[in-house]
Design an enzyme around this catalytic site. Sequence first.
Site, PDB file in Angstrom:
ATOM      1  N   GLU A   1     -73.405  49.739 -35.781  1.00  0.00           N
ATOM      2  CA  GLU A   1     -73.537  51.141 -36.773  1.00  0.00           C
ATOM      3  C   GLU A   1     -75.013  51.183 -37.476  1.00  0.00           C
ATOM      4  O   GLU A   1     -75.332  50.100 -37.875  1.00  0.00           O
ATOM      5  CB  GLU A   1     -72.491  51.262 -37.704  1.00  0.00           C
ATOM      6  CG  GLU A   1     -71.135  51.250 -37.136  1.00  0.00           C
ATOM      7  CD  GLU A   1     -70.012  51.416 -37.820  1.00  0.00           C
ATOM      8  OE1 GLU A   1     -70.303  51.326 -39.056  1.00  0.00           O
ATOM      9  OE2 GLU A   1     -69.026  51.647 -37.455  1.00  0.00           O
TER      10      GLU A   1
ATOM     11  N   HIS B   1     -68.248  56.835 -39.226  1.00  0.00           N
ATOM     12  CA  HIS B   1     -67.468  55.926 -39.953  1.00  0.00           C
ATOM     13  C   HIS B   1     -66.981  56.518 -41.078  1.00  0.00           C
ATOM     14  O   HIS B   1     -67.427  56.042 -42.240  1.00  0.00           O
ATOM     15  CB  HIS B   1     -68.176  54.475 -40.241  1.00  0.00           C
ATOM     16  CG  HIS B   1     -67.335  53.370 -40.559  1.00  0.00           C
ATOM     17  ND1 HIS B   1     -67.481  51.944 -40.143  1.00  0.00           N
ATOM     18  CD2 HIS B   1     -66.215  53.279 -41.296  1.00  0.00           C
ATOM     19  CE1 HIS B   1     -66.492  51.327 -40.464  1.00  0.00           C
ATOM     20  NE2 HIS B   1     -65.773  52.279 -41.284  1.00  0.00           N
TER      21      HIS B   1
HETATM   22  N1  LIG Z   1     -62.622  54.396 -40.392  1.00  0.00           N
HETATM   23  C1  LIG Z   1     -62.656  54.146 -41.747  1.00  0.00           C
HETATM   24  O1  LIG Z   1     -63.363  54.720 -42.445  1.00  0.00           O
HETATM   25  C2  LIG Z   1     -61.585  53.223 -42.003  1.00  0.00           C
HETATM   26  C3  LIG Z   1     -61.454  53.267 -43.276  1.00  0.00           C
HETATM   27  C4  LIG Z   1     -60.035  52.374 -43.734  1.00  0.00           C
HETATM   28  C5  LIG Z   1     -59.592  51.370 -43.010  1.00  0.00           C
HETATM   29  N2  LIG Z   1     -60.088  51.334 -41.690  1.00  0.00           N
HETATM   30  C6  LIG Z   1     -59.566  50.247 -40.973  1.00  0.00           C
HETATM   31  O2  LIG Z   1     -58.212  50.544 -40.376  1.00  0.00           O
HETATM   32  C7  LIG Z   1     -57.657  49.327 -40.119  1.00  0.00           C
HETATM   33  C8  LIG Z   1     -56.087  49.552 -40.431  1.00  0.00           C
HETATM   34  O3  LIG Z   1     -56.358  49.528 -41.717  1.00  0.00           O
HETATM   35  P1  LIG Z   1     -54.879  49.131 -42.820  1.00  0.00           P
HETATM   36  O4  LIG Z   1     -55.212  49.533 -44.417  1.00  0.00           O
HETATM   37  O5  LIG Z   1     -53.683  49.845 -42.331  1.00  0.00           O
HETATM   38  O6  LIG Z   1     -54.746  47.589 -42.299  1.00  0.00           O
HETATM   39  P2  LIG Z   1     -53.354  46.551 -42.278  1.00  0.00           P
HETATM   40  O7  LIG Z   1     -53.658  45.254 -42.636  1.00  0.00           O
HETATM   41  O8  LIG Z   1     -52.458  47.201 -43.494  1.00  0.00           O
HETATM   42  O9  LIG Z   1     -52.632  47.026 -41.212  1.00  0.00           O
HETATM   43  C9  LIG Z   1     -53.210  46.401 -39.867  1.00  0.00           C
HETATM   44  C10 LIG Z   1     -51.937  46.013 -39.125  1.00  0.00           C
HETATM   45  O10 LIG Z   1     -52.411  45.779 -37.755  1.00  0.00           O
HETATM   46  C11 LIG Z   1     -51.605  44.922 -37.303  1.00  0.00           C
HETATM   47  N3  LIG Z   1     -52.279  43.966 -36.135  1.00  0.00           N
HETATM   48  C12 LIG Z   1     -53.325  43.190 -36.031  1.00  0.00           C
HETATM   49  N4  LIG Z   1     -53.906  42.802 -34.896  1.00  0.00           N
HETATM   50  C13 LIG Z   1     -52.951  43.572 -34.156  1.00  0.00           C
HETATM   51  C14 LIG Z   1     -52.856  43.678 -32.571  1.00  0.00           C
HETATM   52  N5  LIG Z   1     -53.761  42.878 -31.930  1.00  0.00           N
HETATM   53  N6  LIG Z   1     -51.811  44.302 -32.176  1.00  0.00           N
HETATM   54  C15 LIG Z   1     -51.154  45.090 -32.869  1.00  0.00           C
HETATM   55  N7  LIG Z   1     -51.127  44.978 -34.190  1.00  0.00           N
HETATM   56  C16 LIG Z   1     -51.942  44.199 -35.002  1.00  0.00           C
HETATM   57  C17 LIG Z   1     -51.282  44.002 -38.347  1.00  0.00           C
HETATM   58  O11 LIG Z   1     -49.952  43.087 -38.163  1.00  0.00           O
HETATM   59  C18 LIG Z   1     -51.172  45.078 -39.506  1.00  0.00           C
HETATM   60  O12 LIG Z   1     -49.777  45.464 -39.650  1.00  0.00           O
HETATM   61  C19 LIG Z   1     -58.703  48.216 -40.492  1.00  0.00           C
HETATM   62  O13 LIG Z   1     -59.176  47.600 -39.663  1.00  0.00           O
HETATM   63  C20 LIG Z   1     -59.234  48.885 -41.626  1.00  0.00           C
HETATM   64  O14 LIG Z   1     -60.839  48.117 -41.702  1.00  0.00           O
HETATM   65  C21 LIG Z   1     -61.283  52.137 -41.497  1.00  0.00           C
END
Ligand SMILES: NC(=O)c1ccc[n+]([C@@H]2O[C@H](COP(=O)([O-])OP(=O)(O)OC[C@H]3O[C@@H](n4cnc5c(N)ncnc54)[C@H](O)[C@@H]3O)[C@@H](O)[C@H]2O)c1
Length: 398
Positions: free
Chosen positions: A258, A281
């Site tokens: 990015e 993002h």
């Molecule tokens: N786009 C954005 O601006 C933005 C903003 C916030 C969060 N995010 C991203 O969104 C994602 C989710 O955030 P969250 O707070 O829900 O995280 P979280 O940790 O609460 O949830 C992630 C889930 O994914 C599961 N997981 C991990 N690897 C996996 C796989 N290979 N297959 C299936 N399940 C799997 C975990 O068990 C967990 O339940 C993160 O990567 C975070 O960085 C992006």
Amino acid sequence: MKALLLENIHPEAVRLLENAGVEVTERASAFGETDLKAALPGVDLLGIRSKTRVTAAVLDAAPDLVAVGAFCIGTDQIDLAAASALGIAVFNAPYSNTRSVVELTLAEIIALTRRLTEKDRAMHAGGWDKSAHGAHEVRGRTLGIVGYGNIGAQLSVVSEALGLRVVFYDTADKLLLGNARRCVSLDELLETADIVSLHVDGRPSNSSLFGEKEFTRMRPGALFLNLSRGFVVDHEALRRHLLSGHLAGAAVDVFPDEPRSAGEEFVSVLRDLPNVILTPHIGGSTEEAQSDIGAFVGSKLADFITEGSTSLSVNLPQVTLPAATGTHRLAHLHRNVPGVMAEINSVLAAHSVNVEAQLLGTRGELGYALTDIGIDYPDDVVARLREMDPTVRLRVLS
Ligand SMILES: NC(=O)c1ccc[n+]([C@@H]2O[C@H](COP(=O)([O-])OP(=O)(O)OC[C@H]3O[C@@H](n4cnc5c(N)ncnc54)[C@H](O)[C@@H]3O)[C@@H](O)[C@H]2O)c1
């Protein structure tokens, strides 16, 4: 104390830190390793978002640093093991922008299903295409959520209100919300879902989780969304499946590379493809989320420097002791080995220091003890506690 806040952190964090007596310097951009190393001596608190990488080498060059605030969700831009070894606390905001990501995901699901961005572009170019071809309702379609964590689970609940059927796949056991159905494998989800939305975390094993094999398994005409992490998806494979028409559209908010600032060109093989929504993002970038993140992480840093509280710290044992008056607080981070508390208390006893309150927490290889003592004690006490072999860091909070 001095704080350096990078990457446009919300003013609420500045207000909270200044109220706690911290002198705050703000910078709008992310810092590279060299600039960060040069800036950190004399800085007690560092605030970053997702673009600044805090490596072991950066931490080694920061002798005064006691805490890093990640004003975002993820912390994999920080070398947590190195931070723990040096006794530097790391805080983040795991829940502050969950709803914002969910709302953008839903907006994009509807926009892709109605081919809204294509209609919009055509109109701006003077076109007028009222055709219903390729436009659908989301009601009755199956949404497959990969990663049923904070965001995935909330997306599940809100999507059902729109009439979507929800299936999910998660590597961990999860409570099913509403009428959501768990898939036993990723393949089952890919073969079932009309819309696949990724919400997995950034663990290294998720690198290239989605590539040729996974896209091939998706249903013809399905939609794909990734608002989780850029490195999770092979964009070349996604491009091939969009161009071949196997996938009807995609929305991507996160990219392996990015731009570091607004002036830098965004380079991606996904540019200029039909029915593909690209966003920079911004899943969690709402004013509500930014203010919440600023308040959340700002208050964690303020509580850490004033009271020694490590509540919701990402890397240190979590210990919170009610604030006290007429005492000094010894915040003692140490290696978690037998006899440390006995040694701390024998140093105090040998100097006739009375303990007013004391609490210990441990996490893996670290222990963290908060001890309140009366304000009249010999200087030697602190020196003796610092000299203890298991001591990683000792702060005296007054
Ligand atoms: N786009 C954005 O601006 C933005 C903003 C916030 C969060 N995010 C991203 O969104 C994602 C989710 O955030 P969250 O707070 O829900 O995280 P979280 O940790 O609460 O949830 C992630 C889930 O994914 C599961 N997981 C991990 N690897 C996996 C796989 N290979 N297959 C299936 N399940 C799997 C975990 O068990 C967990 O339940 C993160 O990567 C975070 O960085 C992006």
